[in-house]
Design a protein around this motif. Sequence first.
Motif, PDB file in Angstrom:
ATOM      1  N   LEU A  47     -11.699  12.968  14.364  1.00 21.89           N
ATOM      2  CA  LEU A  47     -10.039  13.199  13.309  1.00 21.89           C
ATOM      3  C   LEU A  47      -9.525  11.646  13.358  1.00 21.89           C
ATOM      4  O   LEU A  47      -8.648  12.101  14.452  1.00 21.89           O
ATOM      5  N   ASN A  48      -8.968  11.039  12.688  1.00 16.59           N
ATOM      6  CA  ASN A  48      -7.621  10.510  12.778  1.00 16.59           C
ATOM      7  C   ASN A  48      -6.581  11.270  12.853  1.00 16.59           C
ATOM      8  O   ASN A  48      -6.405  12.395  11.928  1.00 16.59           O
ATOM      9  N   GLU A  49      -5.495  11.029  13.451  1.00 15.09           N
ATOM     10  CA  GLU A  49      -3.998  11.396  13.427  1.00 15.09           C
ATOM     11  C   GLU A  49      -2.969  10.533  12.759  1.00 15.09           C
ATOM     12  O   GLU A  49      -3.531   9.871  11.685  1.00 15.09           O
ATOM     13  N   VAL A  50      -2.242  11.826  11.921  1.00 15.55           N
ATOM     14  CA  VAL A  50      -1.889  11.629  11.059  1.00 15.55           C
ATOM     15  C   VAL A  50      -0.397  10.973  10.780  1.00 15.55           C
ATOM     16  O   VAL A  50      -0.341  11.648  12.421  1.00 15.55           O
ATOM     17  N   ASP A  51      -0.355   9.960  10.248  1.00 13.21           N
ATOM     18  CA  ASP A  51       1.645   9.627  11.076  1.00 13.21           C
ATOM     19  C   ASP A  51       2.645   9.629   9.446  1.00 13.21           C
ATOM     20  O   ASP A  51       1.921   9.839   8.486  1.00 13.21           O
ATOM     21  N   GLY A  58       5.956   6.879  -1.015  1.00 11.89           N
ATOM     22  CA  GLY A  58       6.199   6.130  -1.785  1.00 11.89           C
ATOM     23  C   GLY A  58       5.000   4.540  -2.337  1.00 11.89           C
ATOM     24  O   GLY A  58       4.703   3.689  -3.453  1.00 11.89           O
ATOM     25  N   GLY A  59       4.369   4.269  -0.969  1.00  9.97           N
ATOM     26  CA  GLY A  59       3.339   3.119  -1.046  1.00  9.97           C
ATOM     27  C   GLY A  59       2.620   3.478  -0.167  1.00  9.97           C
ATOM     28  O   GLY A  59       1.899   4.795  -0.523  1.00  9.97           O
ATOM     29  N   ALA A  60       1.858   2.734  -0.515  1.00 14.34           N
ATOM     30  CA  ALA A  60      -0.037   3.028  -0.017  1.00 14.34           C
ATOM     31  C   ALA A  60      -0.002   3.322   1.450  1.00 14.34           C
ATOM     32  O   ALA A  60      -1.230   4.247   2.001  1.00 14.34           O
ATOM     33  N   ASP A  61       0.814   2.605   2.719  1.00 16.10           N
ATOM     34  CA  ASP A  61       0.663   3.022   3.773  1.00 16.10           C
ATOM     35  C   ASP A  61       0.287   4.696   4.221  1.00 16.10           C
ATOM     36  O   ASP A  61       1.204   5.788   3.684  1.00 16.10           O
ATOM     37  N   GLY A  62      -0.664   4.928   4.998  1.00 14.64           N
ATOM     38  CA  GLY A  62      -0.622   6.303   5.145  1.00 14.64           C
ATOM     39  C   GLY A  62      -1.887   7.242   4.052  1.00 14.64           C
ATOM     40  O   GLY A  62      -2.890   7.976   3.968  1.00 14.64           O
ATOM     41  N   TYR A  63      -2.028   6.587   2.987  1.00 12.87           N
ATOM     42  CA  TYR A  63      -2.536   7.164   2.269  1.00 12.87           C
ATOM     43  C   TYR A  63      -4.358   6.518   1.669  1.00 12.87           C
ATOM     44  O   TYR A  63      -5.257   6.426   0.538  1.00 12.87           O
ATOM     45  N   THR A  64      -3.808   4.806   1.431  1.00 13.28           N
ATOM     46  CA  THR A  64      -5.211   4.034   1.481  1.00 13.28           C
ATOM     47  C   THR A  64      -5.626   3.375   2.766  1.00 13.28           C
ATOM     48  O   THR A  64      -6.771   2.434   3.178  1.00 13.28           O
ATOM     49  N   ASP A  65      -5.342   3.630   4.400  1.00  7.22           N
ATOM     50  CA  ASP A  65      -5.163   2.416   5.070  1.00  7.22           C
ATOM     51  C   ASP A  65      -5.765   3.693   6.864  1.00  7.22           C
ATOM     52  O   ASP A  65      -6.185   2.399   7.807  1.00  7.22           O
TER      53      ASP A  65
END
Length: 72
Positions: A47-51, A58-65
């Motif tokens: 599994l990928n680790e959560v950042d 509020g941005g796309a980082d962490g949701y789409t990458d």
Amino acid sequence: MLAVRYGRNREQIADDVAAGLADVAPLGRFALANPDIVERLRSNAPLNEVDPSTLYGGGADGYTDYPALAHA
């Protein structure tokens, strides 16, 4: 029926379902960091680790990458 416990690892996420205490095992952060969570769980893939710094920012980082599994 729903039982929620926080801070569980991969091996523990389905404990309540297996024990008959719940119908669904919440995946929470695992699902946020793994766009292909079902495939990863089925194939016992890492599994990928959560950042945490990107959650609810509020941005796309962490949701789409977050990377999906590579298919050979």
